[in-house]
Design a protein around this motif. Structure first.
Motif, PDB file in Angstrom:
ATOM      1  N   ALA A  74       0.992  -0.995   0.007  1.00 54.42           N
ATOM      2  CA  ALA A  74       0.147  -0.056   0.009  1.00 54.42           C
ATOM      3  C   ALA A  74       0.915   1.227   0.050  1.00 54.42           C
ATOM      4  O   ALA A  74       0.764   2.261  -0.667  1.00 54.42           O
ATOM      5  CB  ALA A  74      -0.957   0.100   1.372  1.00 54.42           C
ATOM      6  N   LEU A  75       1.824   1.378   0.866  1.00 52.56           N
ATOM      7  CA  LEU A  75       2.739   2.594   0.809  1.00 52.56           C
ATOM      8  C   LEU A  75       3.450   2.744  -0.327  1.00 52.56           C
ATOM      9  O   LEU A  75       3.608   3.681  -0.856  1.00 52.56           O
ATOM     10  CB  LEU A  75       3.911   2.275   2.019  1.00 52.56           C
ATOM     11  CG  LEU A  75       4.893   3.541   2.122  1.00 52.56           C
ATOM     12  CD1 LEU A  75       4.043   4.877   2.275  1.00 52.56           C
ATOM     13  CD2 LEU A  75       5.907   3.204   3.217  1.00 52.56           C
ATOM     14  N   THR A  76       3.955   1.458  -1.091  1.00 49.61           N
ATOM     15  CA  THR A  76       4.694   1.670  -2.262  1.00 49.61           C
ATOM     16  C   THR A  76       3.770   1.854  -3.416  1.00 49.61           C
ATOM     17  O   THR A  76       4.173   3.166  -4.093  1.00 49.61           O
ATOM     18  CB  THR A  76       5.283   0.240  -2.770  1.00 49.61           C
ATOM     19  OG1 THR A  76       6.165  -0.328  -1.788  1.00 49.61           O
ATOM     20  CG2 THR A  76       5.972   0.119  -4.005  1.00 49.61           C
ATOM     21  N   GLY A  77       2.410   1.655  -3.337  1.00 54.24           N
ATOM     22  CA  GLY A  77       1.508   2.119  -4.418  1.00 54.24           C
ATOM     23  C   GLY A  77       1.127   3.472  -4.215  1.00 54.24           C
ATOM     24  O   GLY A  77       1.124   4.376  -5.354  1.00 54.24           O
ATOM     25  N   TYR A  78       1.068   4.143  -2.919  1.00 55.46           N
ATOM     26  CA  TYR A  78       0.988   5.365  -2.704  1.00 55.46           C
ATOM     27  C   TYR A  78       2.071   6.128  -3.266  1.00 55.46           C
ATOM     28  O   TYR A  78       1.974   7.257  -4.061  1.00 55.46           O
ATOM     29  CB  TYR A  78       0.695   5.626  -1.126  1.00 55.46           C
ATOM     30  CG  TYR A  78       0.729   7.118  -0.870  1.00 55.46           C
ATOM     31  CD1 TYR A  78      -0.452   7.668  -1.082  1.00 55.46           C
ATOM     32  CD2 TYR A  78       1.961   7.769  -0.582  1.00 55.46           C
ATOM     33  CE1 TYR A  78      -0.615   9.098  -0.756  1.00 55.46           C
ATOM     34  CE2 TYR A  78       1.662   9.170  -0.480  1.00 55.46           C
ATOM     35  CZ  TYR A  78       0.438   9.904  -0.432  1.00 55.46           C
ATOM     36  OH  TYR A  78       0.576  11.189  -0.157  1.00 55.46           O
ATOM     37  N   MET A  79       3.092   6.033  -3.005  1.00 58.02           N
ATOM     38  CA  MET A  79       4.340   6.479  -3.554  1.00 58.02           C
ATOM     39  C   MET A  79       4.449   6.497  -5.114  1.00 58.02           C
ATOM     40  O   MET A  79       4.772   7.529  -5.684  1.00 58.02           O
ATOM     41  CB  MET A  79       5.755   6.250  -2.948  1.00 58.02           C
ATOM     42  CG  MET A  79       5.832   6.140  -1.284  1.00 58.02           C
ATOM     43  SD  MET A  79       5.632   8.207  -0.751  1.00 58.02           S
ATOM     44  CE  MET A  79       7.356   8.573  -1.241  1.00 58.02           C
TER      45      MET A  79
END
Length: 185
Positions: A163-168
């Motif tokens: 999720a964090l990777t997708g956000y970034m």
């Protein structure tokens, strides 16, 4: 008669202009998967009751957005019965001069991923590509292979979540192109 000729001329020029602009669109291609088509056994996971090759497909992209600094590739199954889908692959910080990945680049042991890139843990819990393995009888699942042109190299923590990777990725995306392949068991 003259009015209908004008309408035809406008229609044809509109079609030509839209086709010409589509020719310059950021695009993703593969010699092993195709949009709306079923993937082959090599792209199936090996484990969890599946017996495929767990091999990421060959991917190439073209018509890259201006000012691209790096690329990221994601593979996501929105149909996984998890409530949040399933991340099969996230590879970030692919150098901007790279416009293709050979088959098997998602396997960290064969070192085919471009130098400087980073593979994030997938939802099976290891970094790299994890193939399709929908539950038996669950129907057709969609696998969204997407290349993202990034405005910067991503600085992610060591154990970044999907999720964090997708956000970034989304926060720094200049554009993206996708192939939605299918799989069923």
């Amino acid at each position: 008669m003259k009015k209908s000729n004008n309408k035809l001329a406008i229609l044809f020029s509109s079609l030509f202009l839209s086709t010409a602009s589509m020719a310059d669109d950021f695009s993703l291609n593969s010699t092993q998967i195709a949009h709306g088509e079923f993937m082959d056994k090599p792209q199936e996971f090996e484990g969890f009751g599946c017996s495929g090759g767990n091999k990421s497909p060959q991917l190439s992209w073209s018509n890259v957005p201006k000012d691209t600094v790096a690329f990221a590739i994601t593979v996501y199954d929105p149909d996984a019965p998890t409530g949040s889908g399933w991340w099969h692959w996230q590879i970030v910080n692919i150098p901007s001069n790279v416009t293709s990945l050979p088959a098997g680049s998602g396997d960290q042991s064969n070192k085919l991923a471009p130098k400087g890139s980073r593979q994030i843990n997938n939802d099976y819990g290891f970094p790299g590509f994890s193939g399709a393995c929908p539950p038996e009888g669950h129907g057709v699942h969609r696998y969204q292979f997407t290349v993202h042109a990034l405005s910067k190299i991503l600085d992610l923590p060591e154990n970044a979540s999907g999720a964090l990777t997708g956000y970034m990725i989304n926060a720094h995306s200049l554009g993206s192109a996708s192939i939605e392949a299918l799989y069923k068991r």
